[in-house]
Write an enzyme that holds these catalytic residues in place. Structure first.
Site, PDB file in Angstrom:
ATOM      1  N   LYS A  11       7.232  -0.641   9.048  1.00 31.17           N
ATOM      2  CA  LYS A  11       6.948  -0.961  10.731  1.00 31.17           C
ATOM      3  C   LYS A  11       7.396  -2.410  10.783  1.00 31.17           C
ATOM      4  O   LYS A  11       8.152  -2.603  11.675  1.00 31.17           O
ATOM      5  CB  LYS A  11       5.607  -0.715  10.764  1.00 31.17           C
ATOM      6  CG  LYS A  11       5.338  -0.797  12.464  1.00 31.17           C
ATOM      7  CD  LYS A  11       3.974  -0.434  12.787  1.00 31.17           C
ATOM      8  CE  LYS A  11       3.572  -1.129  14.061  1.00 31.17           C
ATOM      9  NZ  LYS A  11       2.419  -0.596  14.472  1.00 31.17           N
ATOM     10  N   GLY A  37       0.769   2.092  11.812  1.00 32.51           N
ATOM     11  CA  GLY A  37       1.373   2.626  10.351  1.00 32.51           C
ATOM     12  C   GLY A  37       0.871   3.910   9.691  1.00 32.51           C
ATOM     13  O   GLY A  37       1.651   4.726   9.460  1.00 32.51           O
ATOM     14  N   ARG A  38      -0.630   3.968   9.958  1.00 29.99           N
ATOM     15  CA  ARG A  38      -1.011   5.206   9.414  1.00 29.99           C
ATOM     16  C   ARG A  38      -0.942   6.528  10.462  1.00 29.99           C
ATOM     17  O   ARG A  38      -1.380   7.681   9.989  1.00 29.99           O
ATOM     18  CB  ARG A  38      -2.311   5.107   8.945  1.00 29.99           C
ATOM     19  CG  ARG A  38      -3.406   4.224  10.052  1.00 29.99           C
ATOM     20  CD  ARG A  38      -4.721   3.763   9.603  1.00 29.99           C
ATOM     21  NE  ARG A  38      -5.300   3.128  10.501  1.00 29.99           N
ATOM     22  CZ  ARG A  38      -5.184   1.971  10.664  1.00 29.99           C
ATOM     23  NH1 ARG A  38      -4.458   1.036  10.290  1.00 29.99           N
ATOM     24  NH2 ARG A  38      -5.957   1.376  11.703  1.00 29.99           N
ATOM     25  N   GLU A  98      -8.790   3.226   6.574  1.00 33.23           N
ATOM     26  CA  GLU A  98      -8.215   1.920   7.494  1.00 33.23           C
ATOM     27  C   GLU A  98      -8.403   1.876   8.771  1.00 33.23           C
ATOM     28  O   GLU A  98      -8.435   0.813   9.508  1.00 33.23           O
ATOM     29  CB  GLU A  98      -6.640   2.016   6.953  1.00 33.23           C
ATOM     30  CG  GLU A  98      -6.075   0.607   7.360  1.00 33.23           C
ATOM     31  CD  GLU A  98      -4.527   0.469   6.667  1.00 33.23           C
ATOM     32  OE1 GLU A  98      -3.685   1.012   7.716  1.00 33.23           O
ATOM     33  OE2 GLU A  98      -4.190  -0.024   5.848  1.00 33.23           O
ATOM     34  N   HIS A 126     -13.675  21.134 -12.543  1.00 34.31           N
ATOM     35  CA  HIS A 126     -13.539  20.860 -13.853  1.00 34.31           C
ATOM     36  C   HIS A 126     -13.420  19.305 -14.103  1.00 34.31           C
ATOM     37  O   HIS A 126     -13.295  18.907 -15.226  1.00 34.31           O
ATOM     38  CB  HIS A 126     -12.309  21.445 -14.457  1.00 34.31           C
ATOM     39  CG  HIS A 126     -12.436  22.973 -14.397  1.00 34.31           C
ATOM     40  ND1 HIS A 126     -13.177  23.942 -15.152  1.00 34.31           N
ATOM     41  CD2 HIS A 126     -11.926  23.722 -13.424  1.00 34.31           C
ATOM     42  CE1 HIS A 126     -12.980  25.121 -14.853  1.00 34.31           C
ATOM     43  NE2 HIS A 126     -12.262  25.064 -13.783  1.00 34.31           N
ATOM     44  N   LYS A 143      -3.501 -10.426   1.175  1.00 37.17           N
ATOM     45  CA  LYS A 143      -2.202 -10.664   1.027  1.00 37.17           C
ATOM     46  C   LYS A 143      -1.911 -12.066   1.072  1.00 37.17           C
ATOM     47  O   LYS A 143      -1.083 -12.496   0.316  1.00 37.17           O
ATOM     48  CB  LYS A 143      -1.477 -10.072   2.371  1.00 37.17           C
ATOM     49  CG  LYS A 143      -1.398  -8.754   2.499  1.00 37.17           C
ATOM     50  CD  LYS A 143      -0.811  -8.169   3.862  1.00 37.17           C
ATOM     51  CE  LYS A 143      -0.718  -6.719   4.387  1.00 37.17           C
ATOM     52  NZ  LYS A 143      -0.172  -6.410   5.536  1.00 37.17           N
TER      53      LYS A 143
HETATM   54  O1  F6P Z   1      -1.452  -3.667   4.958  1.00 34.50           O
HETATM   55  C1  F6P Z   1      -1.611  -2.601   5.512  1.00 34.50           C
HETATM   56  C2  F6P Z   1      -0.473  -1.960   6.393  1.00 34.50           C
HETATM   57  O2  F6P Z   1      -0.157  -2.883   7.191  1.00 34.50           O
HETATM   58  C3  F6P Z   1      -0.765  -0.533   6.723  1.00 34.50           C
HETATM   59  O3  F6P Z   1      -1.387  -0.414   7.920  1.00 34.50           O
HETATM   60  C4  F6P Z   1       0.839  -0.012   6.854  1.00 34.50           C
HETATM   61  O4  F6P Z   1       0.763   1.349   6.889  1.00 34.50           O
HETATM   62  C5  F6P Z   1       1.326  -0.651   5.559  1.00 34.50           C
HETATM   63  O5  F6P Z   1       0.738  -1.797   5.506  1.00 34.50           O
HETATM   64  C6  F6P Z   1       2.721  -0.869   5.522  1.00 34.50           C
HETATM   65  O6  F6P Z   1       3.352  -1.611   6.659  1.00 34.50           O
HETATM   66  P1  F6P Z   1       4.941  -1.531   7.055  1.00 34.50           P
HETATM   67  O7  F6P Z   1       5.047  -0.381   7.525  1.00 34.50           O
HETATM   68  O8  F6P Z   1       4.518  -2.693   8.320  1.00 34.50           O
HETATM   69  O9  F6P Z   1       5.496  -2.190   5.704  1.00 34.50           O
END
Ligand code: F6P
Length: 546
Positions: A208, A268-269, A354, A386, A512
């Site tokens: 993204k 993103g999610r 998240e 299991h 990060k």
């Molecule tokens: O670090 C978390 C995050 O921003 C998620 O929310 C997202 O899905 C993932 O990293 C990947 O982000 P991108 O698509 O910008 O690479």
């Protein structure tokens, strides 16, 4: 706008006093008292059937929970989301993954822009591209058909497409093998590259932001590997990108014709419905990708219009909220009784944790008097049985379960399917009923009485453990779309109840930034900073090992 605190609301307090009774209830008794309980506490929409009768609640609980949803403005917030209001308050963004699966004639605008036209414009490009790759018109630089697709992305740019491609395995193109590289661990890339041929491989760089460190490193490595085998001119036939950051894609050197954009109002999610779903369209074909979108849209319409008491995502959210807030359940285990859904629990982990793993309200107040998102985890049945089901049956924690199954298999081994479903239904029965000490005694009758009494506590199951069961006829693109949308909206409603912003993820940022610093230190490009004693020690050991 600042809402009154959740626990101060009349409906929360009514639930609190109701919970004092409900905490004493035994589900065995609830079923015995009400022969219609299953009919009363189950509901159906968009090809999904939800049985929530095996929870420690009754009609009154549901009514009180529905009052709470109303008082917390869940319906208003839902309408604001569908309307494109900027409900992601910390990023000033609309939340419109629902627009990605809306039909062409549904007009939706963001900042005066007709986004339905934009969405369908990109869908048309996804169709043209996926058709060309699948039917062999799109060839690699030496004139060979594409055989392997490597998606490079992480988080939402990986979990969704990977989970869906696996789930729709039955619909996959026989010539195309899908690979997903997400981890910055070079072993992940190494494993994929060792299996593919540069002449017949298509790389999709999916991000993204197009700034995510892991994805950028993997993308550069893939590019360098490719250029060892082919010229720069050949890149255009083998690299495409999906992002909201068109400038960054250009800088990376990807042909503008090979860019598939999406927009900042797609989280993103929540992005598998956008061009991030390109691997899905390539794998199963555009027609099935369109069915997948249509299945989600059917669930959206249900969520948008059905009264709370019949609304599947509302119910799932409210039942989960009840278990979390009033029965003290700190985790939820997802058990798909379908091998092809084996990545679904991992997908839901990002979706729910998240989104709702937050400790401040939307107005920024620290939450001190209630719990938010439980831990989401799980694995496919029967494998989990299991491994960790022991703890779920007899451990000290109560963990609600979501069982997910299809009534019909997509294979011909009927006996396997009967065994699978029998296990699925037996588990929810066992969690609900448990096994009393007297029942154990009956089982052990005839053995030495002292030995029986020694074994009784070990063989007793407390039961009264909650679960939902979600059934569908088959796992199809449409039912899978509806299933994902069900959980998306469940997550949304719970976020509304807890008054958290479900659409940001600031909690991933600190690590990060620190990782960047430490990476420079490990590479010797920067003097070691003063960390804590443990971190300094670990860095020193890693440097000594180089
Ligand atoms: O670090 C978390 C995050 O921003 C998620 O929310 C997202 O899905 C993932 O990293 C990947 O982000 P991108 O698509 O910008 O690479």
């Amino acid at each position: 706008m600042r809402q009154p605190s959740l626990t101060s609301t009349a409906s929360y307090q009514a639930l609190q006093s109701h919970a004092k009774d409900a905490q004493q209830w035994q589900m065995r008794d609830l079923f015995a008292q009400d022969p219609q309980r299953f009919e009363r506490l189950s509901s159906e929409a968009a090809g999904l059937f939800l049985d929530y009768s095996k929870n420690r609640l009754d009609g009154r609980t549901l009514a009180l929970l529905a009052d709470l949803a109303r008082e917390r403005g869940a319906e208003k917030l839902r309408d604001a989301m569908f309307n494109g209001d900027k409900i992601n308050l910390t990023e000033h963004r609309a939340v419109l993954h629902t627009a990605l699966r809306a039909p062409k004639d549904k007009q939706i605008t963001v900042d005066g822009q007709d986004i339905t036209a934009d969405v369908h414009g990109v869908l048309a490009r996804i169709k043209a591209f996926s058709d060309a790759v699948r039917n062999g018109q799109w060839l690699g630089h030496t004139g060979k058909e594409i055989t392997d697709i490597v998606n490079i992305g992480i988080g939402g740019s990986d979990l969704g497409p990977k989970m869906v491609c696996l789930a729709l395995r039955q619909y996959a193109h026989p010539r195309l093998t899908m690979h997903f590289v997400s981890n910055v661990d070079g072993h992940d890339m190494d494993a994929a590259l060792s299996r593919v041929n540069p002449e017949t491989t298509l790389f999709i760089i999916a991000s993204k932001t197009f700034t995510t460190a892991e994805t950028m490193m993997n993308a550069n490595t893939a590019r360098q590997w490719f250029l060892k085998h082919a010229s720069e001119a050949a890149l255009a036939k083998h690299f495409v990108a999906v992002s909201t950051n068109v400038e960054a894609i250009k800088k990376f050197g990807i042909d503008p014709d090979n860019m598939f954009p999406f927009w900042d109002w797609v989280g993103g999610r929540y992005s598998v419905w956008s061009a991030i779903g390109l691997p899905v369209a390539l794998c199963v074909g555009y027609g099935y990708f369109a069915d997948f979108l249509a299945g989600a849209h059917a669930l959206d319409e249900h969520f948008r219009t059905a009264p709370i008491e019949e609304n599947l995502p509302m119910i799932l959210a409210l039942v989960g909220f009840w278990n979390r807030e009033f029965l003290g359940c700190a985790s939820v285990s997802i058990a798909p009784y379908h091998q092809d859904l084996n990545r679904f629990p991992a997908y839901l982990q990002q979706l729910e944790m998240e989104s709702n793993g937050k400790r401040v309200t939307r107005a920024g107040d620290t939450i001190t008097d209630y719990e938010t998102c439980p831990v989401i985890w799980g694995d496919v049945g029967t494998n989990g049985q299991h491994a960790y089901f022991q703890l779920l049956h007899q451990g000290t924690d109560v963990t609600p379960m979501d069982f997910i199954a299809t009534l019909r298999p997509a294979h011909e081994f009927q006996n396997h399917h009967a065994a699978l479903l029998a296990n699925c239904f037996a588990q929810s029965e066992a969690f609900m009923k448990g096994k009393t000490a007297d029942e154990v005694r009956v089982d052990l009758a005839g053995q030495d009485p002292a030995e029986i009494e020694r074994l009784v506590p070990h063989k007793t199951f407390p039961g009264n453990r909650p679960s939902n069961t979600i059934l569908m006829e088959y796992l199809t693109p449409a039912t899978l779309g509806a299933l994902i949308a069900l959980y998306e909206h469940k997550t949304f409603v719970q976020g509304a109840l807890w008054d958290v912003n479900s659409f940001d993820q600031w909690g991933v940022e600190l690590g990060k930034v620190l990782a960047k610093k430490i990476e420079a230190e490990l590479n010797g490009d920067a003097q070691p900073a003063q960390h804590d004693g443990s971190t300094n020690g670990l860095i020193a050991r890693a440097k000594a090992a180089v």
